[in-house]
Motif scaffolding. Structure first.
Motif, PDB file in Angstrom:
ATOM      1  N   PHE A 190       0.765  -1.165   0.110  1.00 12.86           N
ATOM      2  CA  PHE A 190      -0.012  -0.200  -0.190  1.00 12.86           C
ATOM      3  C   PHE A 190       0.968   1.240   0.099  1.00 12.86           C
ATOM      4  O   PHE A 190       1.879   1.197   0.354  1.00 12.86           O
ATOM      5  CB  PHE A 190      -0.885   0.116   1.130  1.00 12.86           C
ATOM      6  CG  PHE A 190      -0.264   0.085   2.347  1.00 12.86           C
ATOM      7  CD1 PHE A 190      -0.567   0.930   3.380  1.00 12.86           C
ATOM      8  CD2 PHE A 190       0.728  -1.007   2.919  1.00 12.86           C
ATOM      9  CE1 PHE A 190      -0.003   1.476   4.650  1.00 12.86           C
ATOM     10  CE2 PHE A 190       1.161  -0.774   4.439  1.00 12.86           C
ATOM     11  CZ  PHE A 190       0.874   0.446   5.176  1.00 12.86           C
ATOM     12  N   ASP A 191       0.082   2.434  -0.321  1.00 16.27           N
ATOM     13  CA  ASP A 191       0.997   3.609  -0.323  1.00 16.27           C
ATOM     14  C   ASP A 191       0.858   4.475   0.706  1.00 16.27           C
ATOM     15  O   ASP A 191      -0.192   4.346   1.695  1.00 16.27           O
ATOM     16  CB  ASP A 191       0.378   4.698  -1.378  1.00 16.27           C
ATOM     17  CG  ASP A 191       0.660   3.852  -2.775  1.00 16.27           C
ATOM     18  OD1 ASP A 191       1.562   3.167  -3.124  1.00 16.27           O
ATOM     19  OD2 ASP A 191      -0.333   3.981  -3.791  1.00 16.27           O
ATOM     20  N   PRO A 192       1.859   5.165   1.304  1.00 14.48           N
ATOM     21  CA  PRO A 192       1.943   6.140   2.228  1.00 14.48           C
ATOM     22  C   PRO A 192       0.856   7.300   2.141  1.00 14.48           C
ATOM     23  O   PRO A 192       0.515   7.533   0.921  1.00 14.48           O
ATOM     24  CB  PRO A 192       3.442   6.721   2.637  1.00 14.48           C
ATOM     25  CG  PRO A 192       4.040   6.388   1.083  1.00 14.48           C
ATOM     26  CD  PRO A 192       3.284   5.642   0.346  1.00 14.48           C
ATOM     27  N   GLU A 193       0.661   7.892   3.266  1.00 15.05           N
ATOM     28  CA  GLU A 193      -0.476   9.034   3.099  1.00 15.05           C
ATOM     29  C   GLU A 193       0.247  10.055   2.513  1.00 15.05           C
ATOM     30  O   GLU A 193       1.550  10.427   2.734  1.00 15.05           O
ATOM     31  CB  GLU A 193      -0.966   9.582   4.519  1.00 15.05           C
ATOM     32  CG  GLU A 193      -1.774   8.514   5.317  1.00 15.05           C
ATOM     33  CD  GLU A 193      -2.992   8.023   4.817  1.00 15.05           C
ATOM     34  OE1 GLU A 193      -3.817   9.100   4.460  1.00 15.05           O
ATOM     35  OE2 GLU A 193      -3.281   6.931   4.386  1.00 15.05           O
ATOM     36  N   PRO A 194      -0.504  11.170   1.616  1.00 14.04           N
ATOM     37  CA  PRO A 194       0.112  12.233   1.250  1.00 14.04           C
ATOM     38  C   PRO A 194       0.355  13.162   2.229  1.00 14.04           C
ATOM     39  O   PRO A 194       1.312  14.088   1.750  1.00 14.04           O
ATOM     40  CB  PRO A 194      -0.968  12.605   0.116  1.00 14.04           C
ATOM     41  CG  PRO A 194      -2.278  12.036   0.673  1.00 14.04           C
ATOM     42  CD  PRO A 194      -1.859  10.814   1.232  1.00 14.04           C
ATOM     43  N   LEU A 195      -0.021  13.098   3.330  1.00 14.10           N
ATOM     44  CA  LEU A 195       0.126  14.170   4.529  1.00 14.10           C
ATOM     45  C   LEU A 195       1.795  14.009   5.123  1.00 14.10           C
ATOM     46  O   LEU A 195       2.170  12.688   4.914  1.00 14.10           O
ATOM     47  CB  LEU A 195      -0.701  13.835   5.638  1.00 14.10           C
ATOM     48  CG  LEU A 195      -2.143  14.092   5.354  1.00 14.10           C
ATOM     49  CD1 LEU A 195      -2.938  13.809   6.490  1.00 14.10           C
ATOM     50  CD2 LEU A 195      -2.469  15.403   4.686  1.00 14.10           C
ATOM     51  N   HIS A 196       2.377  15.083   5.393  1.00 13.68           N
ATOM     52  CA  HIS A 196       3.423  14.922   6.293  1.00 13.68           C
ATOM     53  C   HIS A 196       3.070  14.095   7.697  1.00 13.68           C
ATOM     54  O   HIS A 196       2.175  14.276   7.958  1.00 13.68           O
ATOM     55  CB  HIS A 196       4.084  16.421   6.661  1.00 13.68           C
ATOM     56  CG  HIS A 196       5.467  16.560   7.049  1.00 13.68           C
ATOM     57  ND1 HIS A 196       5.578  16.117   8.388  1.00 13.68           N
ATOM     58  CD2 HIS A 196       6.738  16.497   6.566  1.00 13.68           C
ATOM     59  CE1 HIS A 196       6.919  16.254   8.843  1.00 13.68           C
ATOM     60  NE2 HIS A 196       7.510  16.566   7.690  1.00 13.68           N
ATOM     61  N   ALA A 197       4.080  13.581   8.126  1.00  9.76           N
ATOM     62  CA  ALA A 197       3.896  12.855   9.390  1.00  9.76           C
ATOM     63  C   ALA A 197       3.319  13.618  10.452  1.00  9.76           C
ATOM     64  O   ALA A 197       2.325  13.314  11.206  1.00  9.76           O
ATOM     65  CB  ALA A 197       5.251  12.532   9.802  1.00  9.76           C
ATOM     66  N   VAL A 198       3.921  14.983  10.572  1.00  3.59           N
ATOM     67  CA  VAL A 198       3.446  16.076  11.603  1.00  3.59           C
ATOM     68  C   VAL A 198       1.990  16.253  11.593  1.00  3.59           C
ATOM     69  O   VAL A 198       1.147  16.082  12.225  1.00  3.59           O
ATOM     70  CB  VAL A 198       4.049  17.256  11.537  1.00  3.59           C
ATOM     71  CG1 VAL A 198       3.514  18.438  12.524  1.00  3.59           C
ATOM     72  CG2 VAL A 198       5.634  16.812  11.995  1.00  3.59           C
ATOM     73  N   GLU A 199       1.250  16.504  10.281  1.00  6.48           N
ATOM     74  CA  GLU A 199       0.003  16.781   9.920  1.00  6.48           C
ATOM     75  C   GLU A 199      -0.952  15.334  10.245  1.00  6.48           C
ATOM     76  O   GLU A 199      -1.770  15.626  10.732  1.00  6.48           O
ATOM     77  CB  GLU A 199      -0.101  16.942   8.278  1.00  6.48           C
ATOM     78  CG  GLU A 199       0.451  18.321   7.981  1.00  6.48           C
ATOM     79  CD  GLU A 199       0.178  18.620   6.395  1.00  6.48           C
ATOM     80  OE1 GLU A 199      -0.619  19.188   6.057  1.00  6.48           O
ATOM     81  OE2 GLU A 199       1.200  18.028   5.550  1.00  6.48           O
ATOM     82  N   LEU A 200      -0.350  14.244   9.714  1.00  8.92           N
ATOM     83  CA  LEU A 200      -1.119  12.988  10.062  1.00  8.92           C
ATOM     84  C   LEU A 200      -1.393  12.822  11.497  1.00  8.92           C
ATOM     85  O   LEU A 200      -2.424  12.570  12.137  1.00  8.92           O
ATOM     86  CB  LEU A 200      -0.298  11.858   9.586  1.00  8.92           C
ATOM     87  CG  LEU A 200      -1.124  10.380   9.673  1.00  8.92           C
ATOM     88  CD1 LEU A 200      -2.459  10.457   9.471  1.00  8.92           C
ATOM     89  CD2 LEU A 200      -0.457   9.220   9.221  1.00  8.92           C
ATOM     90  N   MET A 201      -0.207  13.074  12.441  1.00 11.91           N
ATOM     91  CA  MET A 201      -0.462  12.951  13.955  1.00 11.91           C
ATOM     92  C   MET A 201      -1.121  14.004  14.367  1.00 11.91           C
ATOM     93  O   MET A 201      -2.226  13.695  15.314  1.00 11.91           O
ATOM     94  CB  MET A 201       0.942  13.281  14.438  1.00 11.91           C
ATOM     95  CG  MET A 201       1.868  12.046  14.397  1.00 11.91           C
ATOM     96  SD  MET A 201       3.439  12.326  15.478  1.00 11.91           S
ATOM     97  CE  MET A 201       4.436  13.238  14.519  1.00 11.91           C
ATOM     98  N   ALA A 202      -1.194  15.429  13.791  1.00 19.69           N
ATOM     99  CA  ALA A 202      -2.243  16.214  14.308  1.00 19.69           C
ATOM    100  C   ALA A 202      -3.672  15.924  14.093  1.00 19.69           C
ATOM    101  O   ALA A 202      -4.486  16.076  14.926  1.00 19.69           O
ATOM    102  CB  ALA A 202      -1.781  17.522  13.778  1.00 19.69           C
TER     103      ALA A 202
END
Length: 312
Positions: free
Chosen positions: A97-109
């Motif tokens: 599967f593919d990673p999220e297009p968000l930056h890690a900080v945005e995904l955590m937030a």
């Protein structure tokens, strides 16, 4: 109700085993996995996280890449420990599967904001992503229950320099910001992780569990042990650094802790990345950390063995 967590990691053999332990534990609900550069470069640590979750058939978990370098410094990697891929040794599946297009900080937030229960952050690499999260979204701190991190050393010696553990040494400015954040911190540093060793006969016991995930864990440990067989370390086996974080969340009763103040040295010529632990309250600073100092090794290994049977 299961405890919501976010794992921020830089896989890494022990990071991979930590992920495997977490996903075998119904007491925990992993909302996301984020990656940082550390044990290897960011593209490789991201790829490794995707491969591990593909192995575990947990492609439903969002994964995002984060910082590619420390806040203020050039990146240092631990390829001498983890190899060219960061997970040398076992044959792992390619990402399914593919990673999220968000930056890690945005995904955590996003996950913290949307969680009904306060979220526990479990960083097992350099603390760059966590420091960026706290600086960018300070309003979310009230929905962070605790940070349970692998990093640092108190009474123990460093493992990257005489004074410093690798994760803190890589980005001491980020670590300093995290320890000064006011969020409750549990620190699983070298004091405890060097006691959380797994021995060769126990690796054989893991392999004998027989399921594909347990065999991969045994292969990971076979490779990880190579570096730690150097007589200079004085180990009987290999220290399972990162799995101490999830194990502490699952079974805190097998660990010994001490409340104390911890500061991070950022400018010392010989002590960059040193975690300065005020055991005797000499600074009069209020405690900002629950320092994990010991573990019942056999119970720790038995916990790992039992949870690996989850994948049968």
């Amino acid at each position: 109700m299961s405890r919501p967590i976010i794992i921020d990691c830089d896989p890494g053999h022990d990071d991979a085993i930590n992920l495997i332990l977490a996903f075998a534990s119904p007491e925990l609900s992993t909302l996301a996995v984020t990656t940082s550069a550390g044990n290897q470069t960011q593209p490789k640590t991201l790829n490794n996280a995707l491969r591990i979750l593909t192995l575990l058939k947990r492609t439903d978990i969002p994964v995002a890449s984060g910082a590619s370098k420390p806040l203020l410094r050039d990146l240092i990697i631990a390829d001498s420990v983890h190899g060219e891929s960061g997970l040398d040794g076992p044959i792992l599946p390619e990402p399914g599967f593919d990673p999220e297009p968000l930056h890690a900080v945005e995904l955590m937030a996003q996950k913290i904001c949307n969680s009904r229960e306060p979220v526990t952050l479990v960083p097992t690499g350099p603390l760059t992503n966590i420091a960026l999260l706290l600086a960018t979204y300070p309003e979310l701190q009230t929905n962070i229950e605790r940070i349970v991190l692998m990093g640092g050393a108190g009474a123990a010696l460093g493992n990257w320099t005489p004074a410093a553990e690798f994760n803190i040494y890589v980005d001491p400015e980020a670590a300093k910001a995290v320890f000064e954040s006011g969020i409750p911190i549990t620190m699983c540093g070298l004091d405890v992780t060097h006691r959380a060793q797994i021995h060769e006969h126990e690796i054989s016991m893991i392999r004998e569990i027989g399921n594909p995930v347990a065999r991969i864990v045994a292969d990971l440990l076979d490779y990880f042990c190579i570096y730690h067989k150097d007589p200079k370390w004085g180990f009987d086996g290999a220290p399972l650094h990162d799995p101490c974080t999830i194990a502490w969340l699952l079974a805190p009763e097998i660990f010994t802790t001490q409340e104390c103040w911890v500061g991070v040295e950022t400018t010392g010529e010989l002590t960059r990345g040193m975690t300065v632990v005020d055991y005797y309250n000499l600074t009069a600073n209020p405690a900002n950390c629950e320092l994990v100092v010991d573990v019942d090794r056999l119970q720790f290994v038995n916990l790992l063995l039992e949870r690996l049977k989850f994948y049968n």
